[in-house]
Design a protein around this motif. Structure first.
Motif, PDB file in Angstrom:
ATOM      1  N   GLU A  78       0.647  -0.319   0.381  1.00 27.57           N
ATOM      2  CA  GLU A  78      -0.198   0.060   0.327  1.00 27.57           C
ATOM      3  C   GLU A  78       1.139   1.353  -0.547  1.00 27.57           C
ATOM      4  O   GLU A  78       1.831   1.241   0.871  1.00 27.57           O
ATOM      5  N   GLN A  79       0.127   2.045  -0.341  1.00 28.46           N
ATOM      6  CA  GLN A  79       1.099   3.492  -0.803  1.00 28.46           C
ATOM      7  C   GLN A  79      -0.069   4.410  -0.457  1.00 28.46           C
ATOM      8  O   GLN A  79      -0.536   3.993  -0.999  1.00 28.46           O
ATOM      9  N   ALA A  80       0.660   6.058  -0.090  1.00 24.14           N
ATOM     10  CA  ALA A  80      -0.468   6.604  -0.567  1.00 24.14           C
ATOM     11  C   ALA A  80      -1.377   7.606  -1.461  1.00 24.14           C
ATOM     12  O   ALA A  80      -0.606   6.858  -2.393  1.00 24.14           O
ATOM     13  N   VAL A  81      -2.158   7.430  -1.615  1.00 25.88           N
ATOM     14  CA  VAL A  81      -2.984   7.842  -2.743  1.00 25.88           C
ATOM     15  C   VAL A  81      -2.182   8.905  -4.026  1.00 25.88           C
ATOM     16  O   VAL A  81      -1.871  10.040  -3.051  1.00 25.88           O
ATOM     17  N   GLN A  82      -1.830   8.783  -5.085  1.00 32.25           N
ATOM     18  CA  GLN A  82      -0.675  10.081  -5.683  1.00 32.25           C
ATOM     19  C   GLN A  82      -1.947  10.809  -6.547  1.00 32.25           C
ATOM     20  O   GLN A  82      -1.612  11.611  -6.830  1.00 32.25           O
ATOM     21  N   GLY A  83      -2.736  10.343  -7.209  1.00 31.99           N
ATOM     22  CA  GLY A  83      -3.796  11.369  -7.547  1.00 31.99           C
ATOM     23  C   GLY A  83      -3.825  11.144  -8.927  1.00 31.99           C
ATOM     24  O   GLY A  83      -3.737  12.370  -9.564  1.00 31.99           O
ATOM     25  N   ILE A  84      -3.390  10.249  -9.291  1.00 30.75           N
ATOM     26  CA  ILE A  84      -3.147   9.578 -11.357  1.00 30.75           C
ATOM     27  C   ILE A  84      -4.243   9.498 -11.074  1.00 30.75           C
ATOM     28  O   ILE A  84      -5.699   9.806 -11.223  1.00 30.75           O
ATOM     29  N   ALA A  85      -4.263  10.317 -12.783  1.00 29.12           N
ATOM     30  CA  ALA A  85      -5.563  10.189 -13.760  1.00 29.12           C
ATOM     31  C   ALA A  85      -5.315   9.898 -14.967  1.00 29.12           C
ATOM     32  O   ALA A  85      -5.051   9.816 -15.988  1.00 29.12           O
ATOM     33  N   GLY A  86      -6.046   8.848 -15.199  1.00 32.17           N
ATOM     34  CA  GLY A  86      -6.352   7.333 -16.610  1.00 32.17           C
ATOM     35  C   GLY A  86      -5.247   6.434 -15.763  1.00 32.17           C
ATOM     36  O   GLY A  86      -4.538   6.193 -14.951  1.00 32.17           O
ATOM     37  N   PHE A  87      -5.296   6.098 -16.838  1.00 30.18           N
ATOM     38  CA  PHE A  87      -4.938   4.281 -16.338  1.00 30.18           C
ATOM     39  C   PHE A  87      -3.719   3.791 -17.872  1.00 30.18           C
ATOM     40  O   PHE A  87      -4.284   4.432 -18.407  1.00 30.18           O
ATOM     41  N   ILE A  88      -2.395   4.581 -17.567  1.00 24.67           N
ATOM     42  CA  ILE A  88      -1.615   4.024 -18.470  1.00 24.67           C
ATOM     43  C   ILE A  88      -0.735   2.131 -18.119  1.00 24.67           C
ATOM     44  O   ILE A  88      -0.026   2.245 -17.965  1.00 24.67           O
ATOM     45  N   VAL A  89       0.201   2.484 -19.927  1.00 25.79           N
ATOM     46  CA  VAL A  89       1.275   1.092 -20.406  1.00 25.79           C
ATOM     47  C   VAL A  89       1.851   1.598 -20.548  1.00 25.79           C
ATOM     48  O   VAL A  89       2.724   2.580 -21.629  1.00 25.79           O
ATOM     49  N   ARG A  90       3.083   1.945 -19.473  1.00 24.54           N
ATOM     50  CA  ARG A  90       4.189   2.342 -20.131  1.00 24.54           C
ATOM     51  C   ARG A  90       4.927   1.410 -20.715  1.00 24.54           C
ATOM     52  O   ARG A  90       5.287   0.315 -20.784  1.00 24.54           O
ATOM     53  N   ARG A  91       6.330   2.327 -21.354  1.00 28.54           N
ATOM     54  CA  ARG A  91       7.215   1.584 -22.223  1.00 28.54           C
ATOM     55  C   ARG A  91       8.676   1.319 -21.321  1.00 28.54           C
ATOM     56  O   ARG A  91       8.666   1.719 -20.644  1.00 28.54           O
TER      57      ARG A  91
END
Length: 91
Positions: A78-91
């Protein structure tokens, strides 16, 4: 609604079997945000956050992944919520 963020690693036969793309599709269907990427050592790294129940659903899905995958272990923390928007596939 409680939010949760998990980060971790999936080991086994998880590269070359559409694991990243399938994880992104599952996360998006669950309304989660985050990212997934392959690592040079053959593992997949993932970070995802959102509604706690949805996060736990994806965590369970990671234990088997897509049909062609052979997951040997999943290690999530578990980590602190980061507030990321969307879900991406990183290369």
């Amino acid at each position: 609604m409680a939010s949760l963020c998990l980060h971790g690693y999936v080991s086994g036969r998880v590269q070359g079997v559409y694991f990243r793309q399938s994880t992104a599709a599952e996360a998006e269907a669950l309304g989660l945000d985050g990212w997934v990427r392959n690592l040079d050592d053959g593992r997949v790294e993932v970070l995802f956050e959102g509604d706690e129940a949805a996060v736990r659903t994806l965590a369970t899905w990671l234990e088997h992944g897509p049909d062609a995958a052979e997951v040997s272990s999943v290690a999530l923390t578990e980590q602190a919520v980061q507030g990321i928007a969307g879900f991406i596939v990183r290369r």
